[in-house]
Design an enzyme around this catalytic site. Structure first.
Site, PDB file in Angstrom:
ATOM      1  CB  CYS A  30     -13.195  -1.983 -11.821  1.00 60.47           C
ATOM      2  SG  CYS A  30     -13.115  -1.345 -10.155  1.00 60.47           S
ATOM      3  CB  CYS A  33     -12.616  -4.260  -8.802  1.00 59.65           C
ATOM      4  SG  CYS A  33     -14.004  -3.124  -8.948  1.00 59.65           S
TER       5      CYS A  33
END
Lengths: 105, 282
Positions: A30, A33
Site C-alpha cells: 500500500c 501506507c
C-alpha cells in the site's frame, strides 16, 4: 524512542494498560501506507513516554484487522482507558494525528 | 526515486508542463493513466488546435508523448493515490510504490465526474479507490468493482484471485475480465449503508456487499492532496498556475473552462516554467 510492532496479544496488552495508544494499520503493498510511515516514526519520537505508538501489519495480522473493522488502509486507531476513542482512515497530514493526541494527553 | 518535478496527469496540460520543466533542465516524472483512458483519446478529430488541425485525439497524444520522451521526460502508468508534503518536497503514492519530487504539477483533468451517492460518506468504510491497498481486507467477502478505467478488469481479477467474491458493474462488459466474475450492466451506481457499506445499487439491482472498489482512471485532486483550495469544482490557481499550497502548481481541465487542448497546453507551459523557477529559488 519506541515504535512497537504489535501482534494481537501485544496490542491487547497496550490497550488494556489504559494509556493513550496510537496504532497504524498498514501493509507493504500500500503506497499511501508507506508514505505515512515516516510521520508515524516521527510522532513516536515526539510523544515518547507519553503515548504508546505502534504499527500493525494487516497482512500478518489479518484477523486482528478484521476484528477491528479495518476496511481501508492506512487506518490509525487511538485508544485510551482501554477503549477506542477515535480513528483516522486514509493518509492524513501529521496535524490530524497530533490533534487527537494533544486533546487526549 | 527522486525527481525535481512530478506531474500528475498525462494529457496535453501535463505533458506541456513536463516539456517546459525539462527544457529548464529539471528531472520530470509524469504519472498518469495510459493514453487510451484520457478524455482526449475519445476525440475523433480536433480542428481548433493551432497549426495542426484535423488530427485525432489519439494522434495528438502520441505526438505529445513522443515530444516529451525525446526531451527525457520519464513516464509512469498507474494511478496516483495520494500526495503528501514532506520536508523539501512531496511523496506521491503510485499504487503500491512511492515516488518523491520537489515540486508537484497537477494536471489530472476533470474526468473523475461527480461522486456517486454514498461515495464520500462511506469512503474508508467500505468504499475504496485502491484494490492493491485494501483488497486483502475483503478476502472471502462480497465486493463490487465499479469499473471506470482500462486497468479496472485487471484489478477485479486480482481481487477475485485474492479470494474476494467480485461483481463487476460497468456500462458494458470489458475485455479481459475473468469469465468467473459476474457482470452487471450499470451506468450510474449508488452506494448504500449506514456507517459501513451494505450494498450497491447498480443497473436496477441491489448487490449486497461489504466493499466497493471505485476504479476510475484518476483520483480527484481533493482526494489526492488535502488542503487544496477550490473555486467551485475547479482548483484555485493564480496567473502563475500556482495553487494555494507552496510548490504545487496546476494546469488544464482541473483549473476550469474551457476544456480545450490549446488552453491546457498554454497553462501547462506556465505551470512547468513556474515550477522550474520555484525550484531555482528554493
Amino acid at each position: 524512542m519506541a515504535l512497537y510492532h504489535f501482534n494481537a496479544d501485544g496490542l491487547r496488552k497496550a490497550v488494556a494498560s489504559g494509556n493513550l495508544v496510537m496504532v497504524d494499520f498498514w501493509a507493504s503493498w500500500c503506497g499511501p501506507c508507506r508514505m505515512l510511515a515516516p510521520t508515524i516514526e516521527k510522532l513516536a519520537g515526539q510523544y515518547d513516554g507519553k503515548v504508546i505508538v505502534g504499527k500493525v501489519n494487516t497482512d500478518e495480522e489479518s484477523a486482528l484487522a478484521g476484528s477491528l473493522g479495518i476496511m481501508s488502509i492506512p487506518t490509525v486507531i487511538f485508544f485510551k482507558d482501554g477503549r477506542e476513542i477515535d480513528r483516522k482512515v486514509g493518509l492524513m497530514p501529521a496535524q490530524a494525528y497530533t490533534a487527537v493526541l494533544d486533546a487526549n494527553l | 526515486m527522486n525527481y525535481d518535478v512530478i506531474v500528475i496527469g498525462g494529457g496535453p496540460a501535463g505533458l506541456s508542463a513536463a516539456v517546459q520543466a525539462r527544457v529548464r533542465n529539471k528531472s520530470v516524472l509524469v504519472v498518469s493513466a495510459p493514453a487510451a483512458d484520457l478524455p482526449l483519446a475519445r476525440a475523433q478529430r480536433v480542428d481548433n488546435y493551432l497549426g495542426l488541425p484535423g488530427l485525432s485525439g489519439t494522434e495528438l497524444l502520441a505526438r505529445f508523448d513522443a515530444h516529451a520522451r525525446e526531451l527525457g521526460v520519464e513516464r509512469r502508468y498507474g494511478k496516483a493515490l495520494n500526495a503528501m508534503p514532506t520536508e523539501g518536497g512531496f511523496f506521491v503514492a503510485v499504487e503500491s510504490d512511492v515516488v518523491e519530487g520537489r515540486a508537484l504539477i497537477l494536471a489530472c483533468g476533470v474526468g473523475q465526474g461527480t461522486p456517486y451517492p454514498g461515495e464520500l460518506e462511506l469512503l474508508g468504510a467500505g468504499v475504496s479507490y485502491c484494490a492493491t491497498c485494501d483488497g486483502m481486507l475483503y478476502r472471502g467477502k462480497n465486493v463490487v468493482v465499479v469499473g471506470r478505467s482500462s486497468h479496472a478488469p485487471e484489478e477485479a481479477n486480482y481481487l477475485q484471485g485474492l479470494g474476494c467474491h467480485v461483481t463487476y458493474a460497468a456500462p458494458r462488459r470489458p475485455e479481459g475480465l475473468s469469465p468467473e466474475i459476474p457482470f452487471v450492466k450499470a451506468g450510474e451506481v449508488a452506494i448504500l449503508g449506514d456507517g459501513a457499506v451494505t450494498a450497491v445499487q447498480a443497473g436496477g439491482q441491489l448487490l449486497p456487499c461489504e466493499g466497493v472498489f471505485l476504479l476510475r482512471s484518476a483520483v480527484s485532486p481533493g482526494q489526492l492532496l488535502p488542503g487544496l483550495a477550490f473555486d467551485g469544482p475547479y482548483l484555485q490557481v493564480n496567473r502563475d498556475m500556482a495553487t494555494n499550497l507552496p510548490g504545487v502548481f496546476a494546469a488544464g481541465d482541473c483549473t476550469g473552462l474551457p476544456l480545450q487542448v490549446s488552453k491546457a497546453v498554454g497553462e501547462g507551459l506556465v505551470a512547468g516554467l513556474r515550477a522550474a523557477e520555484y525550484l531555482d529559488r528554493a
